[in-house]
Design an enzyme around this catalytic site. Sequence first.
Site, short mmCIF file in Angstrom:
data_model
loop_
_atom_site.label_atom_id
_atom_site.label_comp_id
_atom_site.label_asym_id
_atom_site.label_seq_id
_atom_site.Cartn_x
_atom_site.Cartn_y
_atom_site.Cartn_z
N CYS A 109 0.82 -1.22 0.00
CA CYS A 109 0.00 0.00 0.00
C CYS A 109 0.85 1.27 0.00
CB CYS A 109 -0.97 0.00 1.18
SG CYS A 109 -0.20 -0.14 2.80
N HIS A 153 -1.92 0.21 7.42
CA HIS A 153 -2.42 0.59 6.08
C HIS A 153 -2.13 2.06 5.82
CE1 HIS A 153 -4.55 -0.09 2.44
NE2 HIS A 153 -5.64 0.60 2.74
N ASP A 211 -7.99 4.45 -2.00
CA ASP A 211 -7.47 3.34 -1.20
C ASP A 211 -6.82 2.33 -2.15
OD1 ASP A 211 -7.03 1.09 0.40
OD2 ASP A 211 -8.87 1.40 1.56
#
Length: 379
Positions: A161, A293, A314
Amino acid sequence: MCHLVCTDYPILQEHVELHLEECTFLEVERNLTDLELAQHLQNEEDRQRRAATAKQEREDFQKLQRQYGLDGSGGYKQQSLKNMEKEVAFGRMTPSDYHRRKADMMESLAFGIDDGKTKTLGITEVLCQYYQNECKDIKRVWLSTGVDHFHCSLGDRGWGCGYRNFQMLLSSLLRNSTYEECLKDNSSIPCIPKIQSLIEDAWKEGFDPQGASHFNSRLHGTKAWIGACEIYSLLTSLRIKCQVIDFHQPTGPAGTHPRLLEWVFNYYSADKENSSKVVCTPKPPIYLQHQGHSRTIIGIEERKNKTVCLLMFDPGCPSQEMQKLLKGIDGNSLRLLRRFVGSLKHKQYQLVAIDGVLSAEEKVTRRQASQHFVAQRIS
């Protein structure tokens, strides 16, 4: 005492005393043996406890290594090949597709450029058009322009991420003439292994030595997670001016972070001269990090009920879902992007916000300051 018959009293007395001395010796020996046994049992218990503690520490350390991609199991390339082989085994990918995708991946890695297979373009432009025509409950909205969405692929699922969010930031910066000079050597979106190498280069320059030591100065070939400090080091090494803002504790009820939303609102609304309902601003998107995250803030809504709502990309959201936004946006589809204050309940957040270009001298100053890296804290 015994069956010996003595006719002489002194001999009898001496014999009896010998018996008494023998009994005393045996009693002392028995007591000593019990003490030694107790000590042995205690030592064995201590040894077993130390061994169990050491084993647990090793297992915990190995778990952390696996969790943060530092267990030596390979990196992006190895995970890509392994997961593609699984797709073939389960019948979700044909052998010919496997060989074609493998060849595409090897070409991408050779040139250090992302293959674009997880990229979705044009969402911010569609959002701008939507807000112009719809949303009666929105007073104003600010949007960073030209931000592409990237999602995690078979090669970085579970750990990529931070790298994908850097790609999102860079996609916007490459369309902004302010950053053209400092990005002239990075005019394409790099693949994840290339980003890892760029961070290693920043460490070699002297940025964030403490962070570098955490990764043993090596990211390439690993599945190591990165966070706000690595993004800061990479951007600063490219002469991009940025800062890390640390929201180290909740500032609202129920563990929420209203001060974070307030900071983002002030960042986007700093230009008081533009009174348009929809402001497509050249301000770059913001990197948002929390435990486990990270995401990219691409804008913010100011609503008529005096609340604000973040708009986020995201990297965990697949391209198929993001591409639906290109076909038409409504309040339901916007749930993919909207984050109200009540949904930000992690204990701590960090932002990386970009604000211009550094001179060569400013870059040196920031490199020296990163020897004792401290984020700006918001209480």
